[in-house]
Design a protein around this motif. Structure first.
Motif, PDB file in Angstrom:
ATOM      1  N   TRP A 174       0.839  -1.198   0.000  1.00 12.81           N
ATOM      2  CA  TRP A 174       0.000   0.000   0.000  1.00 12.81           C
ATOM      3  C   TRP A 174       0.875   1.250   0.000  1.00 12.81           C
ATOM      4  O   TRP A 174       0.633   2.193  -0.755  1.00 12.81           O
ATOM      5  CB  TRP A 174      -0.885   0.029   1.248  1.00 12.81           C
ATOM      6  N   CYS A 175       1.887   1.247   0.862  1.00 20.04           N
ATOM      7  CA  CYS A 175       2.786   2.401   0.951  1.00 20.04           C
ATOM      8  C   CYS A 175       3.549   2.612  -0.348  1.00 20.04           C
ATOM      9  O   CYS A 175       3.661   3.743  -0.844  1.00 20.04           O
ATOM     10  CB  CYS A 175       3.771   2.216   2.103  1.00 20.04           C
ATOM     11  N   LEU A 176       4.058   1.523  -0.905  1.00 17.85           N
ATOM     12  CA  LEU A 176       4.808   1.623  -2.150  1.00 17.85           C
ATOM     13  C   LEU A 176       3.925   2.134  -3.281  1.00 17.85           C
ATOM     14  O   LEU A 176       4.324   3.011  -4.065  1.00 17.85           O
ATOM     15  CB  LEU A 176       5.394   0.255  -2.504  1.00 17.85           C
ATOM     16  N   GLY A 177       2.711   1.610  -3.370  1.00 14.48           N
ATOM     17  CA  GLY A 177       1.787   2.077  -4.393  1.00 14.48           C
ATOM     18  C   GLY A 177       1.395   3.527  -4.200  1.00 14.48           C
ATOM     19  O   GLY A 177       1.260   4.278  -5.179  1.00 14.48           O
ATOM     20  N   ALA A 178       1.223   3.941  -2.950  1.00 17.82           N
ATOM     21  CA  ALA A 178       0.880   5.337  -2.672  1.00 17.82           C
ATOM     22  C   ALA A 178       1.991   6.274  -3.132  1.00 17.82           C
ATOM     23  O   ALA A 178       1.729   7.360  -3.661  1.00 17.82           O
ATOM     24  CB  ALA A 178       0.614   5.528  -1.180  1.00 17.82           C
ATOM     25  N   VAL A 179       3.239   5.867  -2.939  1.00 18.62           N
ATOM     26  CA  VAL A 179       4.366   6.685  -3.386  1.00 18.62           C
ATOM     27  C   VAL A 179       4.355   6.822  -4.912  1.00 18.62           C
ATOM     28  O   VAL A 179       4.545   7.918  -5.456  1.00 18.62           O
ATOM     29  CB  VAL A 179       5.699   6.074  -2.908  1.00 18.62           C
ATOM     30  N   LEU A 180       4.135   5.721  -5.616  1.00 19.38           N
ATOM     31  CA  LEU A 180       4.127   5.773  -7.079  1.00 19.38           C
ATOM     32  C   LEU A 180       2.963   6.616  -7.605  1.00 19.38           C
ATOM     33  O   LEU A 180       3.129   7.402  -8.548  1.00 19.38           O
ATOM     34  CB  LEU A 180       4.039   4.352  -7.638  1.00 19.38           C
ATOM     35  N   LEU A 181       1.799   6.484  -6.996  1.00 19.28           N
ATOM     36  CA  LEU A 181       0.647   7.272  -7.442  1.00 19.28           C
ATOM     37  C   LEU A 181       0.839   8.753  -7.128  1.00 19.28           C
ATOM     38  O   LEU A 181       0.471   9.617  -7.929  1.00 19.28           O
ATOM     39  CB  LEU A 181      -0.631   6.753  -6.788  1.00 19.28           C
ATOM     40  N   ALA A 182       1.425   9.049  -5.964  1.00 19.23           N
ATOM     41  CA  ALA A 182       1.695  10.446  -5.628  1.00 19.23           C
ATOM     42  C   ALA A 182       2.719  11.042  -6.588  1.00 19.23           C
ATOM     43  O   ALA A 182       2.595  12.202  -7.008  1.00 19.23           O
ATOM     44  CB  ALA A 182       2.198  10.547  -4.187  1.00 19.23           C
ATOM     45  N   GLY A 183       3.728  10.249  -6.953  1.00 29.18           N
ATOM     46  CA  GLY A 183       4.699  10.728  -7.930  1.00 29.18           C
ATOM     47  C   GLY A 183       4.058  10.995  -9.278  1.00 29.18           C
ATOM     48  O   GLY A 183       4.360  11.994  -9.939  1.00 29.18           O
ATOM     49  N   MET A 184       3.159  10.117  -9.687  1.00 30.71           N
ATOM     50  CA  MET A 184       2.433  10.320 -10.945  1.00 30.71           C
ATOM     51  C   MET A 184       1.595  11.596 -10.889  1.00 30.71           C
ATOM     52  O   MET A 184       1.595  12.405 -11.827  1.00 30.71           O
ATOM     53  CB  MET A 184       1.547   9.101 -11.207  1.00 30.71           C
ATOM     54  N   TRP A 185       0.896  11.785  -9.780  1.00 26.23           N
ATOM     55  CA  TRP A 185       0.037  12.964  -9.632  1.00 26.23           C
ATOM     56  C   TRP A 185       0.852  14.253  -9.633  1.00 26.23           C
ATOM     57  O   TRP A 185       0.480  15.251 -10.260  1.00 26.23           O
ATOM     58  CB  TRP A 185      -0.770  12.832  -8.345  1.00 26.23           C
ATOM     59  N   LEU A 186       1.994  14.242  -8.940  1.00 24.26           N
ATOM     60  CA  LEU A 186       2.852  15.421  -8.910  1.00 24.26           C
ATOM     61  C   LEU A 186       3.404  15.745 -10.291  1.00 24.26           C
ATOM     62  O   LEU A 186       3.474  16.915 -10.700  1.00 24.26           O
ATOM     63  CB  LEU A 186       4.009  15.204  -7.932  1.00 24.26           C
TER      64      LEU A 186
END
Length: 224
Positions: A191-203
């Protein structure tokens, strides 16, 4: 002249720090066989009840199920942007695809490094941390939602999309733990790893949008 204090992290950058710290903490506990691992094993023993329903839910994190959903969202976002004459229409689909490609690029080395054994419900083996199925579900369904949200006008439809995305991720996560395919910490770390990747995509997409909106007018734009 007074010296101003450093500004605290705010917005997406501040939120990005939370899953990074949690992932580092969980990984440290797994590698060091810390007390959190004992709690994890007790929780797993209480939750594991292998059945057909848990297998079906776990399959939501399969590449064959989750990735085609993302591919459809990538194709629709690309078609919608190009048909609408959006400048750099290819950028959102590229960001979504890049986030998905990073999942195995990060998960596979972590599995080899941590070398964590599986639960008693699976054949003896190692390399269960973090959960690749969970990371696939989080990024595939999450990236699809991020791509489609800007294209939806109805707030109710947007909320429904987010609820569906959350249900798919939670369903896959529950199935993986319930069936015994993964320890709970394997799932939480993903979950944490996926959240980081999605946040990076959003940024990435947000900064690109701001640069376009603050750029100079194109040659097709008439002076006001």
């Amino acid at each position: 002249m007074p010296v101003s204090s450093p500004r605290p992290l705010r917005g997406p950058l501040g939120l990005l720090a939370v899953p990074v710290v949690l992932f580092a903490l969980i990984t440290w506990q797994v590698v060091a066989d810390g007390p959190l691992v004992g709690v994890d094993e007790r929780v797993s023993r209480a939750l594991v009840r292998p059945d057909r329903f848990s297998e079906v839910l776990a399959d939501l994190g399969n590449v064959q199920v989750a990735v085609p959903v993302l591919v459809l969202a990538l194709a629709y976002a690309a078609w919608h942007g190009r048909a609408g004459g959006v400048e750099r229409w290819w950028l959102p689909p590229l960001a979504g695809a890049a986030a998905m490609v990073l999942v195995p690029a990060l998960v596979i080395p972590l599995k080899e490094w941590t070398d964590r054994p599986g639960t008693p419900a699976v054949p003896p083996a190692v390399g269960y941390y973090p959960s690749g199925h969970t990371a696939t579900a989080v990024v595939a369904y999450g990236a699809a939602a991020l791509l489609l949200l800007p294209l939806l006008r109805s707030p109710a439809v947007r909320r429904g999309l987010l609820a569906l995305c959350a249900a798919l991720v939670l369903g896959a996560s529950y199935g993986l733990v319930r069936r015994g395919y993964h320890w709970p910490l394997d799932v939480a770390a993903s979950w944490c790893l996926g959240a980081v990747l999605l946040a990076g995509m959003w940024l990435w997409l947000s900064r690109s949008t701001r640069r376009r909106s603050s750029g100079t007018p194109s040659s097709r734009t008439c002076p006001s």
